[in-house]
Motif scaffolding. Sequence first.
Motif, PDB file in Angstrom:
ATOM      1  N   ALA A 285       0.826  -1.211   0.000  1.00 47.57           N
ATOM      2  CA  ALA A 285       0.000   0.000   0.000  1.00 47.57           C
ATOM      3  C   ALA A 285       0.862   1.263   0.000  1.00 47.57           C
ATOM      4  O   ALA A 285       0.456   2.299  -0.529  1.00 47.57           O
ATOM      5  CB  ALA A 285      -0.916  -0.007   1.219  1.00 47.57           C
ATOM      6  N   THR A 286       2.042   1.184   0.574  1.00 45.00           N
ATOM      7  CA  THR A 286       2.940   2.341   0.627  1.00 45.00           C
ATOM      8  C   THR A 286       3.724   2.507  -0.664  1.00 45.00           C
ATOM      9  O   THR A 286       3.841   3.625  -1.198  1.00 45.00           O
ATOM     10  CB  THR A 286       3.935   2.190   1.801  1.00 45.00           C
ATOM     11  N   HIS A 287       4.252   1.404  -1.199  1.00 39.91           N
ATOM     12  CA  HIS A 287       5.195   1.496  -2.325  1.00 39.91           C
ATOM     13  C   HIS A 287       4.594   1.109  -3.671  1.00 39.91           C
ATOM     14  O   HIS A 287       5.237   1.343  -4.706  1.00 39.91           O
ATOM     15  CB  HIS A 287       6.414   0.624  -2.043  1.00 39.91           C
ATOM     16  N   GLY A 288       3.412   0.524  -3.696  1.00 35.47           N
ATOM     17  CA  GLY A 288       2.765   0.208  -4.958  1.00 35.47           C
ATOM     18  C   GLY A 288       2.865  -1.252  -5.352  1.00 35.47           C
ATOM     19  O   GLY A 288       3.865  -1.919  -5.078  1.00 35.47           O
ATOM     20  N   LYS A 289       1.813  -1.711  -6.011  1.00 35.90           N
ATOM     21  CA  LYS A 289       1.743  -3.116  -6.408  1.00 35.90           C
ATOM     22  C   LYS A 289       2.753  -3.446  -7.500  1.00 35.90           C
ATOM     23  O   LYS A 289       3.153  -4.606  -7.658  1.00 35.90           O
ATOM     24  CB  LYS A 289       0.327  -3.442  -6.883  1.00 35.90           C
ATOM     25  N   ASP A 290       3.166  -2.436  -8.270  1.00 39.57           N
ATOM     26  CA  ASP A 290       4.162  -2.689  -9.313  1.00 39.57           C
ATOM     27  C   ASP A 290       5.520  -3.034  -8.724  1.00 39.57           C
ATOM     28  O   ASP A 290       6.350  -3.666  -9.385  1.00 39.57           O
ATOM     29  CB  ASP A 290       4.282  -1.465 -10.226  1.00 39.57           C
ATOM     30  N   ARG A 291       5.748  -2.636  -7.461  1.00 43.57           N
ATOM     31  CA  ARG A 291       7.019  -2.915  -6.808  1.00 43.57           C
ATOM     32  C   ARG A 291       6.946  -4.101  -5.848  1.00 43.57           C
ATOM     33  O   ARG A 291       7.956  -4.758  -5.593  1.00 43.57           O
ATOM     34  CB  ARG A 291       7.492  -1.674  -6.057  1.00 43.57           C
ATOM     35  N   ILE A 292       5.765  -4.346  -5.291  1.00 48.50           N
ATOM     36  CA  ILE A 292       5.581  -5.466  -4.366  1.00 48.50           C
ATOM     37  C   ILE A 292       4.311  -6.192  -4.783  1.00 48.50           C
ATOM     38  O   ILE A 292       3.197  -5.732  -4.515  1.00 48.50           O
ATOM     39  CB  ILE A 292       5.483  -4.983  -2.901  1.00 48.50           C
ATOM     40  N   GLY A 293       4.462  -7.318  -5.459  1.00 50.36           N
ATOM     41  CA  GLY A 293       3.316  -8.033  -6.011  1.00 50.36           C
ATOM     42  C   GLY A 293       2.529  -8.807  -4.971  1.00 50.36           C
ATOM     43  O   GLY A 293       2.875  -8.842  -3.780  1.00 50.36           O
ATOM     44  N   ASP A 294       1.454  -9.469  -5.426  1.00 48.64           N
ATOM     45  CA  ASP A 294       0.548 -10.180  -4.520  1.00 48.64           C
ATOM     46  C   ASP A 294       1.240 -11.338  -3.805  1.00 48.64           C
ATOM     47  O   ASP A 294       1.073 -11.520  -2.604  1.00 48.64           O
ATOM     48  CB  ASP A 294      -0.657 -10.718  -5.299  1.00 48.64           C
ATOM     49  N   LYS A 295       1.972 -12.132  -4.551  1.00 41.52           N
ATOM     50  CA  LYS A 295       2.643 -13.285  -3.938  1.00 41.52           C
ATOM     51  C   LYS A 295       4.134 -13.210  -4.251  1.00 41.52           C
ATOM     52  O   LYS A 295       4.707 -14.097  -4.878  1.00 41.52           O
ATOM     53  CB  LYS A 295       2.046 -14.602  -4.436  1.00 41.52           C
ATOM     54  N   ALA A 296       4.711 -12.108  -3.797  1.00 42.92           N
ATOM     55  CA  ALA A 296       6.113 -11.838  -4.092  1.00 42.92           C
ATOM     56  C   ALA A 296       6.898 -11.724  -2.795  1.00 42.92           C
ATOM     57  O   ALA A 296       6.337 -11.377  -1.749  1.00 42.92           O
ATOM     58  CB  ALA A 296       6.232 -10.530  -4.881  1.00 42.92           C
ATOM     59  N   PRO A 297       8.173 -12.013  -2.843  1.00 46.04           N
ATOM     60  CA  PRO A 297       8.999 -11.724  -1.662  1.00 46.04           C
ATOM     61  C   PRO A 297       9.070 -10.220  -1.422  1.00 46.04           C
ATOM     62  O   PRO A 297       8.847  -9.420  -2.338  1.00 46.04           O
ATOM     63  CB  PRO A 297      10.365 -12.304  -2.036  1.00 46.04           C
ATOM     64  N   ILE A 298       9.380  -9.839  -0.207  1.00 47.45           N
ATOM     65  CA  ILE A 298       9.498  -8.423   0.139  1.00 47.45           C
ATOM     66  C   ILE A 298      10.898  -7.936  -0.237  1.00 47.45           C
ATOM     67  O   ILE A 298      11.890  -8.573   0.128  1.00 47.45           O
ATOM     68  CB  ILE A 298       9.258  -8.207   1.645  1.00 47.45           C
ATOM     69  N   PRO A 299      11.007  -6.814  -0.951  1.00 55.81           N
ATOM     70  CA  PRO A 299      12.339  -6.270  -1.247  1.00 55.81           C
ATOM     71  C   PRO A 299      13.089  -5.944   0.042  1.00 55.81           C
ATOM     72  O   PRO A 299      12.521  -5.382   0.985  1.00 55.81           O
ATOM     73  CB  PRO A 299      12.039  -5.011  -2.066  1.00 55.81           C
TER      74      PRO A 299
END
Length: 640
Positions: A285-299
């Motif tokens: 919600a803070t950084h955007g779905k384009d950067r953190i996907g639904d089932k993605a690891p956290i950067p």
Amino acid sequence: MLVALGLGSACGGAASPAPPLPGGEAPAPLAASAAPRPQAAPPQEAPPSVAEAQAFLAGVDRELRRLRLQAARAAWVNQTFITDDTDALSASAEEASMEYLNRAMKAARRFDGLALPAELARQLTLLKISTTLPAPSDPAERAELAALAVEMTSLYGKGKYCPKGTPGRAAPAGAAPAAGAAAPKCLALDELSNLLKTSRKWDELLDAWAGWHAIAPPLRPKFERYVALGNKGAAEIGFPDVGALWRAGYDMPPEAFEAETERLWGKLKPLYDELHCYVRARLRATHGKDRIGDKAPIPAHVLGNMWAQEWSNVYALMEPYKGQPSLDVTRKIKAKKLDEKQMVSLGERFFTSLGFDPLPATFWERSLLKKPVDREVVCHASAWDVGDRDDLRIKMCIEPTEEDLITIHHELGHIYYNHQYYKLPILFQAGANDGFHEGIGDTLALSVTPSYLKTLGLIDRVPADDKGLINFLFKKALDKIAFLPFGKLIDQWRWDVFSGRTKPADYNKAWWALRLKYQGVAPPVPRSEADFDPGAKFHVPANVPYTRYFLAHIYQFQFHRALCKAAGHTGPLHACSIHGSEAAGEKLRAMLSLGASRPWQEAMQAMTGETGADPSAMLEYFEPLRRWLKEQNKGEVCGW
């Protein structure tokens, strides 16, 4: 020659007995006509006695005290004043210790199979695993390994990130600083870490993360050589590799210990997965779905910590319930203008409330509590008993933050543990295992509850309802639960490196594979084998085993539950503070005073009544949060 250590003979010249034939058979008798003149049988070495073992260990105790004092003094000066000269002095002291331990550990084998009193047998067992960096007997290789160990730690301590445009760094062709703009300065780890704690700008966070990790590639060839030399030393003292030696320090076979860490992680992973799922959704919600996907690891750069090992610095981005009493202890520390000594005094007061001694005057005179402005130091917090003689000190570049207040409690846990056992034989001057040593201060920090913080004036109001409770437990979980997979994977990576399962060509690839598997965290930019990201974490270049911290995060809740019971607490575990309970203090001191004289299972039983590591206390503490997270994550795609 060190006769008392069984490392040489007091007098030479006796012939060695001829070896038997292969298979142990005696030679066939000679014909009578060829019988030689009878001769006395060559003298056989007498089997060792209990008295010899006792004398051997007394000699080890004397020599280790001398060497540890020498090495600790050199290391203290080196880490609080990094120069080429202090590097050399520390390396020389380390080499002397390595040389002695290599011989003493081999000599101890002479007493294998001898029936000994329990105390002597325990000391011999501990002697055989008494180093984390075994050196080869070859003098040149031993000196090289000692120098590598010191050099890697110093390079880490001196590491800085110099952004483009920094004086002394070549700028890109055609680039020039803007007119009137100040040139950027080189940034040390504490400055980069503060940026990760406070910034919410993706690119700024990325620059700080990548900048610090860029200090590590020069360490890579040194680390590779350190692995080869350490493994050679381990083979000389009977271990397959350095990792097997590390895993031997837990009063169980190394392979059983590795399985035990998997068992413990398996019990706690479901709670971590729920926390990961909730945190990722809030970061998205803070950084955007384009950067953190639904089932993605956290950067790895957006969790408020350089290594993504603890996440409480992003609490404000995802506080469960707004409008509840503030848990911002850092703001209060700064408002009260508490300095370094005042913050340490707060930690000391907790220990003395349990009946422990005040810190000695020499602690305040000799500790380094603030980062000097005139020299390079290793700022990574550490507790010291210089020479194992109650010369207690902390080395830490303290900042006015809640994180550092908790770290102070952690380091004082080491200090008071050292103080309780310093009169024991030198080989018993350690924790029951290294996880015990790391867990004691953190156990007391669990008693730094909102109610206790209010008595210190570090929060204004105590959360009084379920919403306030969830906020408190959630913030605590961002440190305690979030840390668990990181605490496990660092040594999993090193065990694989030492054993050869991970080859030098795959160091970085294997590192990120484990971080993905256990943490669900990924690098924010592409990485390659030109990088050496494990080396950006202090404990890797400094040769500090890390599974101790994983264990400590579990043990501390077991200890907390037992001490709360001793203090007479009857409410929820998360509400307990043992502050002021001399009964709890007495129980704690009894366990600390054992040092390493008994197997850790017995020390655990003395403290808790249990004989093994039990994650149930941790799960009990966070049970209200677990139920809440499960409800909040409905509709989320959890996992990665």
